[in-house]
Design a protein around this motif. Structure first.
Motif, PDB file in Angstrom:
ATOM      1  N   CYS A  29      11.793  22.463  70.947  1.00  0.00           N
ATOM      2  CA  CYS A  29      10.760  22.498  71.993  1.00  0.00           C
ATOM      3  C   CYS A  29       9.892  23.749  71.927  1.00  0.00           C
ATOM      4  O   CYS A  29       9.086  23.993  72.836  1.00  0.00           O
ATOM      5  N   HIS A  30      10.049  24.532  70.898  1.00  0.00           N
ATOM      6  CA  HIS A  30       9.385  25.834  70.844  1.00  0.00           C
ATOM      7  C   HIS A  30       7.863  25.728  70.931  1.00  0.00           C
ATOM      8  O   HIS A  30       7.202  26.604  71.498  1.00  0.00           O
ATOM      9  N   SER A  31       7.314  24.663  70.394  1.00  0.00           N
ATOM     10  CA  SER A  31       5.848  24.499  70.407  1.00  0.00           C
ATOM     11  C   SER A  31       5.365  23.667  71.594  1.00  0.00           C
ATOM     12  O   SER A  31       4.176  23.363  71.693  1.00  0.00           O
ATOM     13  N   ARG A  32       6.297  23.284  72.491  1.00  0.00           N
ATOM     14  CA  ARG A  32       5.931  22.483  73.660  1.00  0.00           C
ATOM     15  C   ARG A  32       6.399  23.220  74.916  1.00  0.00           C
ATOM     16  O   ARG A  32       7.512  22.984  75.408  1.00  0.00           O
ATOM     17  N   LEU A  41       9.899  23.057  76.971  1.00  0.00           N
ATOM     18  CA  LEU A  41      10.738  24.227  76.754  1.00  0.00           C
ATOM     19  C   LEU A  41      11.240  24.796  78.079  1.00  0.00           C
ATOM     20  O   LEU A  41      12.413  25.157  78.216  1.00  0.00           O
ATOM     21  N   MET A  42      10.359  24.847  79.066  1.00  0.00           N
ATOM     22  CA  MET A  42      10.757  25.335  80.383  1.00  0.00           C
ATOM     23  C   MET A  42      11.824  24.437  81.006  1.00  0.00           C
ATOM     24  O   MET A  42      12.768  24.909  81.638  1.00  0.00           O
ATOM     25  N   GLN A  43      11.666  23.132  80.809  1.00  0.00           N
ATOM     26  CA  GLN A  43      12.643  22.190  81.355  1.00  0.00           C
ATOM     27  C   GLN A  43      14.006  22.368  80.683  1.00  0.00           C
ATOM     28  O   GLN A  43      15.041  22.389  81.349  1.00  0.00           O
ATOM     29  N   ARG A  44      13.988  22.495  79.350  1.00  0.00           N
ATOM     30  CA  ARG A  44      15.245  22.710  78.626  1.00  0.00           C
ATOM     31  C   ARG A  44      15.894  24.026  79.059  1.00  0.00           C
ATOM     32  O   ARG A  44      17.109  24.109  79.199  1.00  0.00           O
ATOM     33  N   ILE A  95      11.951  32.542  71.673  1.00  0.00           N
ATOM     34  CA  ILE A  95      13.340  32.094  71.818  1.00  0.00           C
ATOM     35  C   ILE A  95      14.168  33.084  72.632  1.00  0.00           C
ATOM     36  O   ILE A  95      14.909  32.691  73.525  1.00  0.00           O
ATOM     37  N   PRO A  96      14.071  34.406  72.397  1.00  0.00           N
ATOM     38  CA  PRO A  96      14.842  35.334  73.227  1.00  0.00           C
ATOM     39  C   PRO A  96      14.513  35.212  74.706  1.00  0.00           C
ATOM     40  O   PRO A  96      15.383  35.338  75.555  1.00  0.00           O
ATOM     41  N   THR A  97      13.214  34.954  75.051  1.00  0.00           N
ATOM     42  CA  THR A  97      12.842  34.806  76.453  1.00  0.00           C
ATOM     43  C   THR A  97      13.524  33.597  77.065  1.00  0.00           C
ATOM     44  O   THR A  97      14.011  33.635  78.191  1.00  0.00           O
ATOM     45  N   VAL A  98      13.582  32.516  76.306  1.00  0.00           N
ATOM     46  CA  VAL A  98      14.230  31.305  76.794  1.00  0.00           C
ATOM     47  C   VAL A  98      15.690  31.566  77.134  1.00  0.00           C
ATOM     48  O   VAL A  98      16.226  31.064  78.111  1.00  0.00           O
ATOM     49  N   PHE A  99      16.349  32.401  76.332  1.00  0.00           N
ATOM     50  CA  PHE A  99      17.771  32.647  76.517  1.00  0.00           C
ATOM     51  C   PHE A  99      18.080  33.580  77.675  1.00  0.00           C
ATOM     52  O   PHE A  99      19.243  33.844  77.948  1.00  0.00           O
ATOM     53  N   LYS A 100      17.046  34.056  78.374  1.00  0.00           N
ATOM     54  CA  LYS A 100      17.331  34.920  79.519  1.00  0.00           C
ATOM     55  C   LYS A 100      18.102  34.178  80.597  1.00  0.00           C
ATOM     56  O   LYS A 100      18.799  34.779  81.396  1.00  0.00           O
TER      57      LYS A 100
END
Length: 223
Positions: free
Chosen positions: A179-182, A186-189, A7-12
């Motif tokens: 989307c954490h397990s997909r 997740l990249m799209q979101r 999750i922290p990586t996504v929030f970059k």
């Protein structure tokens, strides 16, 4: 195999990451705070001018202060210091002592208004409280009531805006967790969320600015 993202990586892609996401959004939109600072400055200059007219009318005329607009707020305290010796009233000197305890914050109101200095919510509310104390000390009941109303309303509006932003933060986190397990989704979101956050934040700030503008224009009896 797609790499698993935390999750922290996504929030970059979002301002500040998870830990600072909420704090990265301005708590007091600049337009709103500038309207409030200008309103405070004008009300305090009016109160200060009437106070000087009452206690030091001759000195006021000598300074060529014919209206509140001709007396800048930051000049009030030095003026009172120079001329206090001409007033023997104990009540006047008691008021003066209380006013000087507010000098730093009150002077900052004018400085922030004139120089467009960004304030956080805590500083702005502190200035409002000092403005209330200033008007009350002088005995300007009308100005005191207006400033009390402004202080209370701003406190409520800031709370409401922070609640909206907190709700936005929670919505973003939910979207990420869904989307954490997909990884592909997740990249799209992750690609779409920054723009969505920006748009919703702008909407929240626009609402806040409009509310403050209506309050200043409709409820404050500025001359």
């Amino acid at each position: 195999m797609a790499r698993h993202m935390s999750i922290p990586t996504v929030f970059k892609g979002l301002p500040g990451g998870v830990s600072t996401f909420r704090e990265s959004i301005p708590k007091v939109p600049f337009r709103a705070q500038h309207l409030v600072l200008e309103a405070m400055q004008k009300m305090l200059e009016q109160s200060g001018f009437y106070f000087i007219q009452r206690w030091l009318p001759q000195a006021c005329r000598s300074a060529e202060w014919v209206c509140a607009e001709s007396m800048e707020l930051h000049r009030l305290f030095p003026f009172l210091n120079r001329h206090k010796k001409y007033v023997s009233s104990k009540g006047f000197h008691q008021i003066l002592a209380k006013l000087h305890s507010l000098r730093h914050t009150v002077s900052n109101i004018r400085h922030a208004a004139v120089h467009r200095i960004l304030q956080d919510s805590e500083s702005l509310l502190e200035m409002l409280q000092a403005a209330v104390a200033f008007a009350s000390c002088i005995g300007d009941k009308g100005c005191t009531q207006q400033l009390e109303f402004l202080c209370s309303t701003m406190n409520n509006l800031l709370f409401q805006m922070n609640e909206r932003l907190h709700h936005l933060q929670q919505r973003v986190l939910v979207q990420i967790r869904i989307c954490h397990s997909r990884p592909a989704e997740l990249m799209q979101r992750r690609a779409l969320l920054p723009e969505a956050v920006r748009r919703l934040t702008e909407q929240s700030e626009h609402m806040f600015n409009s509310q403050v503008q209506d309050i200043v224009r409709k409820n404050l009896l500025l001359c």
